[in-house]
Design a protein around this motif. Structure first.
Motif, PDB file in Angstrom:
ATOM      1  N   ASP A   1       0.828  -1.213   0.000  1.00  0.00           N
ATOM      2  CA  ASP A   1       0.000   0.000   0.000  1.00  0.00           C
ATOM      3  C   ASP A   1       0.861   1.260   0.000  1.00  0.00           C
ATOM      4  O   ASP A   1       0.492   2.290   0.555  1.00  0.00           O
ATOM      5  CB  ASP A   1      -0.986   0.005   1.177  1.00  0.00           C
ATOM      6  N   LYS A   2       2.005   1.184  -0.659  1.00  0.00           N
ATOM      7  CA  LYS A   2       2.862   2.347  -0.865  1.00  0.00           C
ATOM      8  C   LYS A   2       3.054   2.557  -2.358  1.00  0.00           C
ATOM      9  O   LYS A   2       2.988   1.603  -3.147  1.00  0.00           O
ATOM     10  CB  LYS A   2       4.213   2.160  -0.196  1.00  0.00           C
ATOM     11  N   GLY A   3       3.305   3.798  -2.743  1.00  0.00           N
ATOM     12  CA  GLY A   3       3.492   4.071  -4.157  1.00  0.00           C
ATOM     13  C   GLY A   3       4.055   5.452  -4.406  1.00  0.00           C
ATOM     14  O   GLY A   3       4.527   6.137  -3.484  1.00  0.00           O
ATOM     15  N   THR A   4       3.958   5.870  -5.664  1.00  0.00           N
ATOM     16  CA  THR A   4       4.547   7.126  -6.120  1.00  0.00           C
ATOM     17  C   THR A   4       3.492   7.963  -6.836  1.00  0.00           C
ATOM     18  O   THR A   4       2.712   7.436  -7.645  1.00  0.00           O
ATOM     19  CB  THR A   4       5.711   6.843  -7.099  1.00  0.00           C
ATOM     20  N   VAL A   5       3.455   9.253  -6.542  1.00  0.00           N
ATOM     21  CA  VAL A   5       2.578  10.180  -7.256  1.00  0.00           C
ATOM     22  C   VAL A   5       3.162  10.406  -8.654  1.00  0.00           C
ATOM     23  O   VAL A   5       4.329  10.784  -8.788  1.00  0.00           O
ATOM     24  CB  VAL A   5       2.452  11.518  -6.515  1.00  0.00           C
ATOM     25  N   THR A   6       2.350  10.135  -9.669  1.00  0.00           N
ATOM     26  CA  THR A   6       2.813  10.398 -11.041  1.00  0.00           C
ATOM     27  C   THR A   6       2.336  11.776 -11.499  1.00  0.00           C
ATOM     28  O   THR A   6       3.139  12.653 -11.778  1.00  0.00           O
ATOM     29  CB  THR A   6       2.321   9.303 -11.995  1.00  0.00           C
ATOM     30  N   THR A   7       1.055  11.976 -11.598  1.00  0.00           N
ATOM     31  CA  THR A   7       0.494  13.289 -11.915  1.00  0.00           C
ATOM     32  C   THR A   7      -0.582  13.615 -10.887  1.00  0.00           C
ATOM     33  O   THR A   7      -1.085  12.718 -10.201  1.00  0.00           O
ATOM     34  CB  THR A   7      -0.111  13.327 -13.324  1.00  0.00           C
ATOM     35  N   PHE A   8      -0.975  14.870 -10.794  1.00  0.00           N
ATOM     36  CA  PHE A   8      -1.953  15.250  -9.778  1.00  0.00           C
ATOM     37  C   PHE A   8      -2.664  16.534 -10.182  1.00  0.00           C
ATOM     38  O   PHE A   8      -2.224  17.253 -11.087  1.00  0.00           O
ATOM     39  CB  PHE A   8      -1.286  15.419  -8.409  1.00  0.00           C
TER      40      PHE A   8
ATOM     41  N   TYR B   1      -7.400  20.694  -2.051  1.00  0.00           N
ATOM     42  CA  TYR B   1      -6.878  19.366  -1.759  1.00  0.00           C
ATOM     43  C   TYR B   1      -6.442  18.731  -3.076  1.00  0.00           C
ATOM     44  O   TYR B   1      -6.673  19.285  -4.147  1.00  0.00           O
ATOM     45  CB  TYR B   1      -7.912  18.498  -1.038  1.00  0.00           C
ATOM     46  N   VAL B   2      -5.811  17.580  -2.993  1.00  0.00           N
ATOM     47  CA  VAL B   2      -5.159  16.996  -4.158  1.00  0.00           C
ATOM     48  C   VAL B   2      -5.788  15.658  -4.528  1.00  0.00           C
ATOM     49  O   VAL B   2      -5.962  14.787  -3.668  1.00  0.00           O
ATOM     50  CB  VAL B   2      -3.649  16.806  -3.913  1.00  0.00           C
ATOM     51  N   ALA B   3      -6.116  15.507  -5.801  1.00  0.00           N
ATOM     52  CA  ALA B   3      -6.452  14.215  -6.394  1.00  0.00           C
ATOM     53  C   ALA B   3      -5.272  13.818  -7.272  1.00  0.00           C
ATOM     54  O   ALA B   3      -4.864  14.585  -8.144  1.00  0.00           O
ATOM     55  CB  ALA B   3      -7.732  14.309  -7.214  1.00  0.00           C
ATOM     56  N   ALA B   4      -4.714  12.633  -7.029  1.00  0.00           N
ATOM     57  CA  ALA B   4      -3.472  12.257  -7.697  1.00  0.00           C
ATOM     58  C   ALA B   4      -3.554  10.844  -8.239  1.00  0.00           C
ATOM     59  O   ALA B   4      -4.299  10.000  -7.735  1.00  0.00           O
ATOM     60  CB  ALA B   4      -2.295  12.361  -6.726  1.00  0.00           C
ATOM     61  N   TYR B   5      -2.772  10.590  -9.274  1.00  0.00           N
ATOM     62  CA  TYR B   5      -2.581   9.229  -9.765  1.00  0.00           C
ATOM     63  C   TYR B   5      -1.397   8.628  -9.018  1.00  0.00           C
ATOM     64  O   TYR B   5      -0.293   9.185  -9.040  1.00  0.00           O
ATOM     65  CB  TYR B   5      -2.364   9.213 -11.272  1.00  0.00           C
ATOM     66  N   VAL B   6      -1.673   7.502  -8.337  1.00  0.00           N
ATOM     67  CA  VAL B   6      -0.677   6.840  -7.508  1.00  0.00           C
ATOM     68  C   VAL B   6      -0.280   5.527  -8.172  1.00  0.00           C
ATOM     69  O   VAL B   6      -1.144   4.693  -8.479  1.00  0.00           O
ATOM     70  CB  VAL B   6      -1.217   6.581  -6.089  1.00  0.00           C
ATOM     71  N   LEU B   7       1.003   5.355  -8.394  1.00  0.00           N
ATOM     72  CA  LEU B   7       1.535   4.116  -8.962  1.00  0.00           C
ATOM     73  C   LEU B   7       2.042   3.261  -7.806  1.00  0.00           C
ATOM     74  O   LEU B   7       3.082   3.548  -7.206  1.00  0.00           O
ATOM     75  CB  LEU B   7       2.672   4.423  -9.938  1.00  0.00           C
TER      76      LEU B   7
ATOM     77  N   ARG C   1       3.909  16.739  -5.175  1.00  0.00           N
ATOM     78  CA  ARG C   1       4.732  16.853  -6.377  1.00  0.00           C
ATOM     79  C   ARG C   1       4.832  15.499  -7.064  1.00  0.00           C
ATOM     80  O   ARG C   1       4.607  14.450  -6.447  1.00  0.00           O
ATOM     81  CB  ARG C   1       6.125  17.369  -6.011  1.00  0.00           C
ATOM     82  N   MET C   2       5.161  15.524  -8.334  1.00  0.00           N
ATOM     83  CA  MET C   2       5.417  14.288  -9.057  1.00  0.00           C
ATOM     84  C   MET C   2       6.639  13.603  -8.455  1.00  0.00           C
ATOM     85  O   MET C   2       7.635  14.257  -8.155  1.00  0.00           O
ATOM     86  CB  MET C   2       5.630  14.567 -10.546  1.00  0.00           C
TER      87      MET C   2
ATOM     88  N   PRO D   1       2.052  11.523   2.560  1.00  0.00           N
ATOM     89  CA  PRO D   1       3.496  11.387   2.321  1.00  0.00           C
ATOM     90  C   PRO D   1       4.099  10.337   3.258  1.00  0.00           C
ATOM     91  O   PRO D   1       3.792  10.294   4.451  1.00  0.00           O
ATOM     92  CB  PRO D   1       4.037  12.782   2.625  1.00  0.00           C
ATOM     93  N   SER D   2       4.951   9.480   2.701  1.00  0.00           N
ATOM     94  CA  SER D   2       5.569   8.419   3.511  1.00  0.00           C
ATOM     95  C   SER D   2       6.856   8.875   4.175  1.00  0.00           C
ATOM     96  O   SER D   2       7.364   8.186   5.069  1.00  0.00           O
ATOM     97  CB  SER D   2       5.858   7.201   2.637  1.00  0.00           C
ATOM     98  N   GLY D   3       7.401   9.994   3.739  1.00  0.00           N
ATOM     99  CA  GLY D   3       8.660  10.465   4.287  1.00  0.00           C
ATOM    100  C   GLY D   3       9.875   9.911   3.579  1.00  0.00           C
ATOM    101  O   GLY D   3      11.010  10.287   3.904  1.00  0.00           O
ATOM    102  N   GLU D   4       9.681   9.040   2.603  1.00  0.00           N
ATOM    103  CA  GLU D   4      10.788   8.480   1.848  1.00  0.00           C
ATOM    104  C   GLU D   4      11.282   9.497   0.813  1.00  0.00           C
ATOM    105  O   GLU D   4      10.540  10.399   0.413  1.00  0.00           O
ATOM    106  CB  GLU D   4      10.360   7.200   1.142  1.00  0.00           C
ATOM    107  N   PRO D   5      12.495   9.323   0.355  1.00  0.00           N
ATOM    108  CA  PRO D   5      12.980  10.198  -0.734  1.00  0.00           C
ATOM    109  C   PRO D   5      12.125  10.038  -1.980  1.00  0.00           C
ATOM    110  O   PRO D   5      11.551   8.962  -2.224  1.00  0.00           O
ATOM    111  CB  PRO D   5      14.412   9.690  -0.972  1.00  0.00           C
TER     112      PRO D   5
END
Length: 321
Positions: A229-236, A252-258, A279-280, A306-310
């Protein structure tokens, strides 16, 4: 589809979609609706000289704007019909009736409306019919309550009301949705706090939510994969405009999460930080609702934060932009 040696039973549930659709009507449709309020029926003359009822805003042949309004009669001829033996909720009558195409005197096209007769034996192509007006009229097609057999005319009524400029149409769609086997496994997984994707036999791409087949070549995606259940924001998109029923105050933000391990992103909320900080490439993690609120829905995840990861390297998500 089977999972292991067990056949998958598809989930199904009744669904209902209800909302009010509001639009501005423009000068042509506005004149038509204003006329109905005053017990008058207006059409518009097309480029070929025909009078079109209801009036379109643009010519069906040339696409040019139309502006020559023509009043037609409230009586006409039945050109075609279909019998409704079991009316649905919201239809004009709670008893059997006919949907009819009626060519009004002075018009060259037919108007669809309800025809009030007690049996289909009373209907015949070419019969004469007349409009029956509603007692209260506000500028909508229901101002004509229905049509009925026979010829009688009702004169227009004077109105001091303003021209009709807006129209609100209630939309109500009720249906039963049956999930595919892959979707059923995915939904059952959500009820257990799992994110299940489907791997394509061609190329090994993992789709989330899973699909019954690879959209590019139709090959099955029967190999199921549990994803983190972790991923990356691609676009938002930052939502700044309030709307009816909105449960979160903008912005607020609606984002595509990979999701990690997936090959296609999906849309969800990203909260837990200022909208301007999203951010992407941002790494995010799911925030699940309390388990007692879980059902068979992606809404079991309240949002991502945000997970706090780089941040993820651009190369890892650039082909999803």
């Amino acid at each position: 589809m089977t999972q292991g040696n067990t056949a998958v039973e598809s989930l199904s549930a009744p669904l209902r979609v209800r909302f009010d659709y509001t639009r501005s009507v423009g000068p042509i449709i506005g004149a038509f609706l204003t006329g109905l309020r005053d017990r008058r029926i207006l059409g518009v003359r097309g480029s070929d000289g025909r009078v079109l009822v209801p009036p379109p805003e643009y010519d069906p042949h040339t696409s040019a704007p139309l502006d020559e309004l023509v009043e037609v009669a409230t009586t006409g001829t039945l050109t075609s019909w279909t019998w409704v033996s079991e009316p649905l909720p919201g239809q004009p009558f709670d008893r059997p009736f006919a949907w009819a195409l009626i060519q009004l005197d002075g018009a060259d096209t037919a108007l669809l409306h309800a025809l009030d007769v007690s049996a289909p034996e009373e209907l015949s192509t070419g019969m004469r019919v007349s409009a029956r007006w509603a007692d209260e009229r506000t500028g909508r097609i229901q101002d004509i309550a229905c049509f009925e057999p026979g010829e009688h005319t009702t004169g227009p009524t004077a109105s001091d009301g303003e021209p009709v400029t807006m129209l609100t149409t209630p939309v109500d769609l009720a249906y039963k949705h049956t999930a595919s086997p892959q979707e059923s496994i995915y939904l059952r997984g959500l009820a257990e706090g799992k994110l299940i994707g489907g791997r394509s036999e061609t190329g090994g791409a993992v789709y989330f939510p899973p699909r019954g087949a690879n959209p590019t070549d139709g090959t099955p995606t029967s190999d199921l994969v549990e994803l983190p259940d972790k991923g990356t924001v691609t676009t938002f998109c930052i939502v700044n405009v309030p709307f009816l029923g909105q449960r979160i105050k903008p912005p607020y933000v609606a984002a595509y999460v990979l999701l990690d391990g997936a090959d296609i992103p999906f849309l969800h909320l990203v909260l837990g930080c200022e909208a301007s900080e999203v951010r992407m490439g941002m790494r995010v993690e799911a925030v699940w609702k309390p388990r007692e609120e879980w059902g068979h829905a992606l809404a079991n995840i309240d949002h991502f934060r945000p997970s706090g990861e780089p941040d993820a390297p651009y190369e890892s998500y650039q082909h999803h932009l």
